[in-house]
Write a protein that holds these residues in place. Structure first.
Motif, PDB file in Angstrom:
ATOM      1  N   VAL A  76       0.847  -1.205   0.000  1.00  0.00           N
ATOM      2  CA  VAL A  76       0.000   0.000   0.000  1.00  0.00           C
ATOM      3  C   VAL A  76       0.878   1.250   0.000  1.00  0.00           C
ATOM      4  N   ALA A  77       1.961   1.240   0.811  1.00  0.00           N
ATOM      5  CA  ALA A  77       2.894   2.370   0.848  1.00  0.00           C
ATOM      6  C   ALA A  77       3.546   2.581  -0.522  1.00  0.00           C
ATOM      7  N   GLY A  78       3.941   1.491  -1.158  1.00  0.00           N
ATOM      8  CA  GLY A  78       4.536   1.569  -2.489  1.00  0.00           C
ATOM      9  C   GLY A  78       3.554   2.100  -3.524  1.00  0.00           C
ATOM     10  N   ALA A  79       2.274   1.758  -3.351  1.00  0.00           N
ATOM     11  CA  ALA A  79       1.231   2.232  -4.270  1.00  0.00           C
ATOM     12  C   ALA A  79       1.128   3.757  -4.239  1.00  0.00           C
ATOM     13  N   PHE A  80       1.285   4.347  -3.052  1.00  0.00           N
ATOM     14  CA  PHE A  80       1.240   5.808  -2.927  1.00  0.00           C
ATOM     15  C   PHE A  80       2.389   6.470  -3.690  1.00  0.00           C
ATOM     16  N   VAL A  81       3.583   5.862  -3.594  1.00  0.00           N
ATOM     17  CA  VAL A  81       4.753   6.411  -4.285  1.00  0.00           C
ATOM     18  C   VAL A  81       4.550   6.346  -5.800  1.00  0.00           C
ATOM     19  N   ILE A  82       4.068   5.214  -6.294  1.00  0.00           N
ATOM     20  CA  ILE A  82       3.813   5.049  -7.733  1.00  0.00           C
ATOM     21  C   ILE A  82       2.717   6.028  -8.185  1.00  0.00           C
ATOM     22  N   PHE A  83       1.720   6.236  -7.324  1.00  0.00           N
ATOM     23  CA  PHE A  83       0.641   7.184  -7.611  1.00  0.00           C
ATOM     24  C   PHE A  83       1.191   8.596  -7.824  1.00  0.00           C
ATOM     25  N   ASP A  92       2.516  17.067 -15.567  1.00  0.00           N
ATOM     26  CA  ASP A  92       3.741  17.852 -15.816  1.00  0.00           C
ATOM     27  C   ASP A  92       4.129  18.708 -14.609  1.00  0.00           C
ATOM     28  N   ILE A  93       4.134  18.078 -13.440  1.00  0.00           N
ATOM     29  CA  ILE A  93       4.567  18.767 -12.226  1.00  0.00           C
ATOM     30  C   ILE A  93       5.711  17.996 -11.588  1.00  0.00           C
ATOM     31  N   GLU A  94       6.453  18.651 -10.688  1.00  0.00           N
ATOM     32  CA  GLU A  94       7.559  17.982 -10.001  1.00  0.00           C
ATOM     33  C   GLU A  94       7.208  17.817  -8.533  1.00  0.00           C
ATOM     34  N   ILE A  95       7.022  16.569  -8.124  1.00  0.00           N
ATOM     35  CA  ILE A  95       6.689  16.249  -6.732  1.00  0.00           C
ATOM     36  C   ILE A  95       7.939  15.798  -5.989  1.00  0.00           C
ATOM     37  N   PHE A  96       8.736  14.954  -6.653  1.00  0.00           N
ATOM     38  CA  PHE A  96       9.950  14.446  -6.031  1.00  0.00           C
ATOM     39  C   PHE A  96      11.092  15.443  -6.200  1.00  0.00           C
TER      40      PHE A  96
END
Length: 200
Positions: A76-83, A92-96
Motif C-alpha cells: 500500500v505504501a509503495g502504491a502511494f509512491v507510484i501514484f 507535468d509537475i515535479e513532486i519528487f
C-alpha cells in the motif's frame, strides 16, 4: 538447485516480472530525469536493483517482520509512491525534489520505486510460493539484462520517437502507472481490511 530448473516456470516468472518491472513504461521518466540534468547510471541502477530484489527474495518476509510490517501494508505504501510518480507524468509537475547526491537520480526514483519497488517485492514473494527458486532467479537475471539494455539506449529511443512521441508515451504510461498504483492499493487494502475484520 539446478535439478529444480523448469523452462516453463522460468518463462512464466520472466513474463510476470517483465510486466511488473515495466522498464519500457519507465523510459519517459528516465528521459525526463536526464533532461533535468540528473545522472542515470545504467550499470549502477541494474546492479543495485538486482541486489535489492535478490535480497528481498530471500529475506523480505524476515525484514518486514523485524519492523512489524506486513507485506500488504508495504505494498500500500509503495502504491502511494507510484501514484505520485504517475501524477508527475500526467500533470507535468515535479513532486519528487532531488535531495540526494547532486544530479544523481539512479537510486530515487529509478531503482526505487520504479525497478525495485513494492510491486516487484510483493511479486517475488508471491512467485516464491508457486515456483522453484532457481527458475525465479534466472527470470530475474534475464529481466535485469533487459533493464540495463533499455536504460543504456534511452537516448536512441528518444531520437527515434522524437519529442512529440515521447510526450504522448509519457502521458500514456502515466495513466498506466496510475492504474497500477490503484490496483496495487485496492488489492492490498482489501486484504488488510479482511485481516482487521477477522481479528476484531
Amino acid at each position: 538447485m539446478f535439478s529444480d530448473f523448469n523452462f516453463q516456470q522460468m518463462i512464466s516468472a520472466f513474463i510476470v516480472l517483465f510486466a511488473v518491472i515495466d522498464i519500457i513504461g519507465s523510459i519517459p521518466i528516465i528521459i525526463s530525469l536526464k533532461e533535468k540534468g540528473k545522472d542515470v547510471n545504467a550499470m549502477k541502477a541494474t546492479l543495485i536493483s538486482f541486489c535489492l530484489l535478490l535480497g528481498f527474495f530471500y529475506a523480505g518476509d524476515i525484514i518486514l517482520r523485524l519492523f512489524h510490517v506486513d507485506i500488504e501494508s508495504f505494498a500500500v505504501a509503495g502504491a502511494f509512491v507510484i501514484f505520485l510518480l504517475s501524477l508527475e507524468m500526467i500533470l507535468d509537475i515535479e513532486i519528487f525534489k532531488n535531495q540526494g547526491p547532486i544530479k544523481e537520480a539512479t537510486l530515487v526514483p529509478l531503482v526505487f520505486p520504479l525497478l525495485a519497488g513494492a510491486g516487484s517485492f510483493t511479486t517475488l514473494l508471491s512467485l516464491r510460493a508457486e515456483y522453484a527458486s532457481v527458475n525465479i532467479i534466472i527470470a530475474l537475471i534475464l529481466n535485469m539484462i533487459w533493464v540495463y539494455i533499455v536504460v543504456r539506449m534511452t537516448h536512441k529511443i528518444e531520437n527515434l520517437l522524437g519529442k512529440g512521441g515521447i510526450y504522448l508515451i509519457r502521458k500514456f504510461f502515466g495513466i498506466i502507472l496510475l492504474a497500477i498504483s490503484v490496483k496495487l492499493f485496492m488489492s492490498n487494502i482489501t486484504l488488510l481490511m479482511e485481516q482487521i475484520s477477522s481479528n476484531s
